[in-house]
Motif scaffolding. Structure first.
Motif, mmCIF file in Angstrom:
data_model
loop_
_atom_site.group_PDB
_atom_site.id
_atom_site.type_symbol
_atom_site.label_atom_id
_atom_site.label_comp_id
_atom_site.label_asym_id
_atom_site.label_seq_id
_atom_site.Cartn_x
_atom_site.Cartn_y
_atom_site.Cartn_z
ATOM 1 N N ALA A 133 0.812 -1.416 0.095
ATOM 2 C CA ALA A 133 0.164 0.140 -0.093
ATOM 3 C C ALA A 133 0.701 1.201 0.008
ATOM 4 O O ALA A 133 1.386 1.736 0.954
ATOM 5 N N TYR A 176 1.288 4.937 -1.296
ATOM 6 C CA TYR A 176 0.390 6.210 -1.730
ATOM 7 C C TYR A 176 0.987 6.909 -2.499
ATOM 8 O O TYR A 176 2.294 7.349 -2.117
ATOM 9 N N ASN A 181 -7.971 6.255 0.194
ATOM 10 C CA ASN A 181 -8.228 4.873 0.167
ATOM 11 C C ASN A 181 -7.782 3.973 0.918
ATOM 12 O O ASN A 181 -6.490 3.798 1.144
ATOM 13 N N VAL A 182 -8.641 3.259 1.850
ATOM 14 C CA VAL A 182 -8.102 2.336 2.892
ATOM 15 C C VAL A 182 -8.772 0.811 2.353
ATOM 16 O O VAL A 182 -7.823 0.035 2.250
ATOM 17 N N ARG A 183 -9.652 0.753 1.801
ATOM 18 C CA ARG A 183 -10.161 -0.744 1.367
ATOM 19 C C ARG A 183 -9.183 -0.923 0.360
ATOM 20 O O ARG A 183 -9.059 -2.242 0.123
ATOM 21 N N ALA A 188 -6.143 -0.393 -0.107
ATOM 22 C CA ALA A 188 -4.990 -0.807 0.523
ATOM 23 C C ALA A 188 -4.931 -2.302 0.739
ATOM 24 O O ALA A 188 -4.295 -3.092 0.690
ATOM 25 N N LEU A 189 -6.413 -2.829 1.354
ATOM 26 C CA LEU A 189 -6.499 -4.132 1.896
ATOM 27 C C LEU A 189 -6.380 -5.156 0.581
ATOM 28 O O LEU A 189 -5.682 -6.291 0.594
ATOM 29 N N VAL A 210 3.034 -0.450 4.502
ATOM 30 C CA VAL A 210 2.361 0.662 4.149
ATOM 31 C C VAL A 210 3.343 1.522 4.311
ATOM 32 O O VAL A 210 4.009 1.955 5.089
ATOM 33 N N ASN A 231 -0.953 7.345 7.598
ATOM 34 C CA ASN A 231 -1.555 6.296 7.385
ATOM 35 C C ASN A 231 -1.620 5.309 8.646
ATOM 36 O O ASN A 231 -1.740 3.906 8.305
ATOM 37 N N ASP A 242 -4.031 4.658 10.457
ATOM 38 C CA ASP A 242 -5.333 3.885 10.211
ATOM 39 C C ASP A 242 -5.086 2.699 9.172
ATOM 40 O O ASP A 242 -5.871 1.668 9.430
ATOM 41 N N VAL A 243 -4.482 2.965 8.311
ATOM 42 C CA VAL A 243 -4.036 1.735 7.207
ATOM 43 C C VAL A 243 -3.207 0.656 7.834
ATOM 44 O O VAL A 243 -3.469 -0.561 7.785
ATOM 45 N N ALA A 247 -5.467 -1.365 10.043
ATOM 46 C CA ALA A 247 -6.494 -2.163 9.187
ATOM 47 C C ALA A 247 -5.811 -3.308 8.526
ATOM 48 O O ALA A 247 -6.167 -4.492 8.583
#
Ligand code: PBG
Length: 323
Positions: A195, A197, A227-229, A231-232, A248, A254, A256-257, A260
């Protein structure tokens, strides 16, 4: 939970040793990776304005720097190459006598226990500064894969323990895994910049690596910071293609990423505390606006607390002195 006055959370904050005893997140040097920049020449130490304390170094100087880092207990380095010559394909990236390949051979022999990771990307080697080759004015995904795979194999053959693809082409982890296996390197690992960015915080790095794109930007391949979804999904695909460690990047915008990804996947997770994150603190500290050590430790602790097992940071050498 019982309420005040039976409960007083300040009791365990009273002394430094009480606070240390109940601390939830600890920093240990073993999870840190120091990025280093190798350039051509001899006796060259070219300090970088935007990355105080970090320099481009010719191989002789790089070896001295790595010796001193290893003596301080730095467990791992991430190598970037700054070549003199660039071309449209980025052929310096996989050249047998390329800057990173020569550095690896030198370092592998001297430091058998040091973890050697390499950044696998074309942007430092292409004349246009993009992370892939161009076709019809676009960054061509599939044509780039073979070049990245070739680069990764050449790094492993020169002594890398792990390769870290940072280009964000689709399918690159699978292409690299396949090429490594085919070349007889099934035990070489892949630390995937899963992920990654399209971030403003890479500014100082691009000066360090000489990799600013000559036109356009990297938003057509790096992720949208909103976007975070996604990243998953990137992480899931990379694991499916054979990634050993997820990453990440950047870290602080990030967290929160990181959290997650940590909650969704069991693979080891790295976070890259990038050049801009480091430069901001350095610049403010230089003006006396904050205490660098305290701010750095707070940032690095936050990245670990969010869920990163491995932290790639320009503070790693200083951290060795602080801990
Ligand atoms: C190469 C690469 C970049 C970074 C690591 N690998 C720059 C970019 O994508 O533009 C950034 C590292 C940092 O800012 O510290 N693709």
């Amino acid at each position: 939970m019982s309420a005040f006055p039976a409960t007083r959370l300040r009791r365990l904050r009273r002394t430094a040793s009480l606070r240390a005893l109940v601390r939830e997140t600890r920093l240990d040097l073993e999870g840190f990776v120091l990025p280093l920049f190798a350039c051509e020449g001899e006796g060259v130490v070219r300090p970088l304005e935007g990355l105080p304390g970090i320099a481009q170094r010719s191989l002789d100087e790089l070896v001295r720097e790595v010796d001193s880092c290893a003596a301080l207990g730095v467990p791992a380095i991430l190598l970037f190459g700054v070549p003199d010559e660039k071309d449209d394909e980025g052929s310096g990236a996989w050249a047998d006598d390329g800057i990173v390949q020569r550095a690896l051979r030198e370092l592998r022999g001297r430091h058998p226990g040091l973890v050697l990771v390499t950044d696998v990307c074309l942007c430092e080697y292409t004349a246009h500064g993009h992370c892939g080759v161009l076709a019809g004015g676009e960054i061509a995904n599939d044509e780039t894969l073979e070049l990245l795979a070739r680069t990764a194999v050449s790094h492993v053959e020169a002594g890398a323990d792990a390769v870290a693809p940072s280009d964000m082409m689709d399918g690159r982890v699978g292409a690299i895994r396949g090429a490594l296996d085919e070349a007889g390197h099934p035990t070489a690992s892949i630390l995937a910049y899963s992920a990654k960015y399209a971030s403003a915080f890479y500014g100082p790095f691009r000066e360090a690596a000489g990799s600013t794109p000559s036109f356009g930007d990297r938003r057509g391949y790096q992720m949208d910071p909103a976007n975070v979804r996604e990243a998953l999904r990137e992480c899931e695909l990379d694991l499916g293609e054979g990634a050993d460690v997820l990453m990440v990047k950047p870290a602080l915008p990030n967290l929160d990423v990181i959290r997650a990804v940590r909650e969704r996947f069991d693979a080891p997770l790295a976070a890259y505390n990038v050049s801009g994150e480091y430069a901001m603190v350095k610049a403010a500290a230089a003006r006396g606006w904050l205490d660098e050590r305290q701010a750095a430790l707070e940032c690095l602790t936050a990245i670990r607390r969010a869920g990163a097992d491995v932290v790639i940071s320009y503070w790693t050498k200083e951290l060795a002195g602080w801990l």
